[in-house]
Write a protein that holds these residues in place. Sequence first.
Motif, PDB file in Angstrom:
ATOM      1  N   CYS A  23      12.033  -1.872  -1.800  1.00 42.71           N
ATOM      2  CA  CYS A  23      10.673  -1.542  -2.548  1.00 42.71           C
ATOM      3  C   CYS A  23      10.850  -3.031  -3.772  1.00 42.71           C
ATOM      4  O   CYS A  23      11.171  -2.478  -4.839  1.00 42.71           O
ATOM      5  CB  CYS A  23      10.939  -0.357  -3.245  1.00 42.71           C
ATOM      6  N   ASN A  24      10.624  -4.021  -3.482  1.00 46.44           N
ATOM      7  CA  ASN A  24      10.597  -5.070  -4.206  1.00 46.44           C
ATOM      8  C   ASN A  24       9.425  -5.741  -4.468  1.00 46.44           C
ATOM      9  O   ASN A  24       8.668  -6.391  -3.558  1.00 46.44           O
ATOM     10  CB  ASN A  24      11.390  -6.109  -3.519  1.00 46.44           C
ATOM     11  N   LEU A  25       8.718  -5.016  -5.324  1.00 48.84           N
ATOM     12  CA  LEU A  25       7.115  -5.184  -5.788  1.00 48.84           C
ATOM     13  C   LEU A  25       7.207  -5.724  -7.341  1.00 48.84           C
ATOM     14  O   LEU A  25       7.884  -5.394  -8.132  1.00 48.84           O
ATOM     15  CB  LEU A  25       6.586  -3.788  -5.737  1.00 48.84           C
ATOM     16  N   SER A  50      14.670   1.194  -1.664  1.00 49.41           N
ATOM     17  CA  SER A  50      13.561   2.150  -1.323  1.00 49.41           C
ATOM     18  C   SER A  50      13.064   2.574  -2.671  1.00 49.41           C
ATOM     19  O   SER A  50      13.686   2.409  -3.867  1.00 49.41           O
ATOM     20  CB  SER A  50      14.000   3.117  -0.887  1.00 49.41           C
ATOM     21  N   CYS A  51      11.665   2.856  -2.676  1.00 49.31           N
ATOM     22  CA  CYS A  51      11.018   3.209  -3.981  1.00 49.31           C
ATOM     23  C   CYS A  51      11.583   4.466  -4.796  1.00 49.31           C
ATOM     24  O   CYS A  51      11.398   4.298  -6.186  1.00 49.31           O
ATOM     25  CB  CYS A  51       9.510   3.243  -3.568  1.00 49.31           C
ATOM     26  N   GLU A  86       9.508   5.240   0.870  1.00 49.36           N
ATOM     27  CA  GLU A  86       8.770   4.182   1.673  1.00 49.36           C
ATOM     28  C   GLU A  86       7.298   3.831   1.157  1.00 49.36           C
ATOM     29  O   GLU A  86       6.683   3.220   1.510  1.00 49.36           O
ATOM     30  CB  GLU A  86       8.738   4.144   3.168  1.00 49.36           C
ATOM     31  N   THR A  88       5.346   1.959  -0.711  1.00 48.92           N
ATOM     32  CA  THR A  88       5.140   0.870  -1.553  1.00 48.92           C
ATOM     33  C   THR A  88       3.791   0.731  -1.957  1.00 48.92           C
ATOM     34  O   THR A  88       3.721   0.316  -3.166  1.00 48.92           O
ATOM     35  CB  THR A  88       5.493  -0.399  -0.742  1.00 48.92           C
ATOM     36  N   GLU A  89       2.775   1.442  -1.406  1.00 45.37           N
ATOM     37  CA  GLU A  89       1.372   1.488  -2.041  1.00 45.37           C
ATOM     38  C   GLU A  89       1.323   2.136  -3.338  1.00 45.37           C
ATOM     39  O   GLU A  89       0.447   1.553  -4.278  1.00 45.37           O
ATOM     40  CB  GLU A  89       0.358   2.098  -0.843  1.00 45.37           C
ATOM     41  N   THR A  91       3.671   2.853  -5.456  1.00 45.75           N
ATOM     42  CA  THR A  91       4.551   2.257  -6.407  1.00 45.75           C
ATOM     43  C   THR A  91       3.801   0.983  -6.900  1.00 45.75           C
ATOM     44  O   THR A  91       3.827   0.524  -8.016  1.00 45.75           O
ATOM     45  CB  THR A  91       6.023   1.841  -5.639  1.00 45.75           C
ATOM     46  N   GLN A  92       3.081   0.089  -5.944  1.00 41.94           N
ATOM     47  CA  GLN A  92       2.439  -0.957  -6.319  1.00 41.94           C
ATOM     48  C   GLN A  92       1.077  -0.562  -7.334  1.00 41.94           C
ATOM     49  O   GLN A  92       0.942  -1.235  -8.381  1.00 41.94           O
ATOM     50  CB  GLN A  92       1.864  -1.622  -5.222  1.00 41.94           C
TER      51      GLN A  92
END
Length: 172
Positions: A23-25, A50-51, A86, A88-89, A91-92
């Motif tokens: 989770c590198n955003l 992970s997020c 997981e 990522t959407e 979290t972004q």
Amino acid sequence: MRVLIAALFVALAACSPQAPAGCNLEATHAFSFGSSDAVDTITAQAIGSSCDKAIGLYVVRDAEGFAIWSWSAPLRHAFGDVFAPEDTEHTQQFLDRWVLPVLETTQAAPAWDDLVPGQTMLDQLTYEDVRARDLPMLCHFSGTARQTCVFWEPAAGGAGHFIDRAVEETNL
């Protein structure tokens, strides 16, 4: 025989443990903090395997690229248990909103007598001086319904922590 060896390699590759996606955003926002001519930037990042385990990093950089303010915390501890491992959407989307600061001036902060204990780390004389000079102030979310505000000190060429404040409604 070559086909058998190739099939064996493909089978072994499918069985090997896969590294977590991670989770590198990040999100970046350009704005002007100290001078209307300069383009400063804010970068909000999630860093983690992970997020749900990610660290949030908020960095304000001046037009020359120097970091003038940074803040970090485990996202889960600061903003609650809202980050799925997981996802990522989501979290972004969070980072895209988090990177947008509230820009005010220090006169928007409460008078010394109206502060809640622990709201500032400054002594009364310094706090009242900064507030009276009506310096640029940037506020960012630092938790659920909580903002951290920093002021821009042109003479020192840097930002300083001013107040932490509760906010009634968040869009994060």
